[in-house]
Design an enzyme around this catalytic site. Structure first.
Site, short mmCIF file in Angstrom:
data_model
loop_
_atom_site.label_atom_id
_atom_site.label_comp_id
_atom_site.label_asym_id
_atom_site.label_seq_id
_atom_site.Cartn_x
_atom_site.Cartn_y
_atom_site.Cartn_z
N GLY A 1 -1.15 -3.23 7.89
CA GLY A 1 -1.26 -1.98 8.82
C GLY A 1 -0.47 -2.10 9.99
O GLY A 1 -0.72 -1.32 10.85
N ALA A 2 0.76 -2.75 10.00
CA ALA A 2 1.47 -3.18 11.12
C ALA A 2 2.20 -1.86 11.77
O ALA A 2 3.08 -2.02 12.62
CB ALA A 2 2.16 -4.07 11.30
N SER A 3 2.21 -0.74 10.90
CA SER A 3 3.36 0.17 11.41
C SER A 3 2.50 1.19 12.39
O SER A 3 3.58 1.75 13.17
CB SER A 3 3.64 1.08 10.17
OG SER A 3 2.42 1.73 9.46
N ARG A 4 1.47 1.00 12.54
CA ARG A 4 0.77 2.20 13.66
C ARG A 4 -0.51 1.84 13.96
O ARG A 4 -1.13 0.61 13.37
CB ARG A 4 0.77 3.34 12.88
CG ARG A 4 -0.11 3.27 11.58
CD ARG A 4 -0.34 4.77 11.02
NE ARG A 4 -1.01 4.78 9.75
CZ ARG A 4 -1.35 5.98 8.90
NH1 ARG A 4 -0.66 6.95 9.34
NH2 ARG A 4 -2.12 5.73 7.94
N TYR B 1 -16.50 3.75 2.44
CA TYR B 1 -15.87 2.84 3.42
C TYR B 1 -16.98 1.82 3.85
O TYR B 1 -16.59 0.67 4.34
CB TYR B 1 -15.73 3.74 4.52
CG TYR B 1 -15.06 3.28 5.76
CD1 TYR B 1 -13.67 2.81 5.82
CD2 TYR B 1 -15.78 3.18 6.79
CE1 TYR B 1 -13.34 2.22 6.98
CE2 TYR B 1 -15.28 2.75 8.30
CZ TYR B 1 -14.14 2.01 8.36
OH TYR B 1 -13.27 1.57 9.28
N ALA C 1 -17.27 -1.21 1.50
CA ALA C 1 -16.29 -1.94 1.57
C ALA C 1 -16.18 -2.86 2.91
O ALA C 1 -15.88 -4.16 2.98
CB ALA C 1 -14.99 -1.37 1.49
#
Length: 247
Positions: free
Chosen positions: A26-29, A164, A167
């Site tokens: 998830g390193a793009s944002r 969610y 999980a």
């Protein structure tokens, strides 16, 4: 003075992770990007993973990392994507939210599986691929971004958002189980989860009460903690704002 801080209570970042490699999903944002940037600032060689190759490339350029595009929903492809990597810090920050109305009896099986794939199965696949190397090298940090909604006690546990919540509860269980299997830090690997809180991300929305920096702080603190094999710091815990909270 707590480990990972200076006398003023600030994270010691510059050079802390020199020579270490970190992989952040998830390193793009959002939180993933903030954590990746913080690890890069601590001297780590950062590998960013996200499904949006263009956004990921722009993000890693900003913090000096390397892009490894991959859609984490493709769980079966994860092992091949990270094959050959020696990673010292693994941060599982990527997540998808279920529909706001997805109560247990209303959620479809497809939605259940889609959320579980990214939020639980992908972290398991990355742990399976990368943590054995940490254990062999006797040093590693695994930080799983959980959520207060995945807790079995405390506020926000009254139902709803079933895929969610379940999980994230599974991610908490994975964290605790793996930490115990790795002798609670005595094999050199610390495994912890953190609740970042309701942050102003794409998932949290612009009106959320916490900044991205506030949400990322504990994950960075966990990754930067000092520990020894003979006297490891507390691990296998769930943390919020650098303090342990009940599962």
């Amino acid at each position: 003075m707590r480990v990972g801080e200076d006398a003023a209570g600030n994270l010691r970042r510059v050079g802390e992770l020199a020579g270490r490699t970190a992989l952040v999903t998830g390193a793009s944002r959002g939180l993933g990007r903030a954590i990746a940037a913080g690890l890069a600032g601590a001297g780590a060689h950062v590998i960013g993973m996200a499904r949006d190759a263009e956004a990921l490339s722009a993000a890693v350029d900003a913090y000096g990392g390397v892009a490894l595009p991959h859609d984490l929903a493709d769980v079966d492809g994860i092992a091949a994507r990270v094959d050959g990597l020696e990673v010292d810090v693994l941060v599982n920050a990527a997540a998808v939210m279920s529909s706001r109305r997805s109560k247990t009896l209303d959620a479809s099986l497809d939605e259940w599986r889609d959320v579980r794939a990214v939020d639980l199965d992908a972290p398991f696949a990355l742990v399976s691929a990368l943590v054995p190397g940490m254990a062999r090298r006797r040093w590693g940090r695994v930080v799983n971004l959980s959520a207060c909604l995945g807790r079995m006690s405390g506020p926000g546990t009254a139902g709803g958002l079933a895929p969610y919540r379940v999980a994230k509860a599974g991610l908490n269980a994975l964290t605790r189980n793996l930490a115990h299997e790795l002798a609670l830090g005595r094999r050199g690997v610390l495994v912890d989860a953190t609740c970042p809180g309701h942050c102003r991300t794409d998932m949290g929305g612009p009106d959320a009460p916490r900044s991205v920096e506030q949400g990322a702080d504990t994950a960075l603190w966990l990754a930067l903690r000092d520990s020894t094999l003979s006297d490891p710091v507390p691990t296998g815990r769930l943390w919020e704002d650098r303090a342990e909270v009940p599962w």
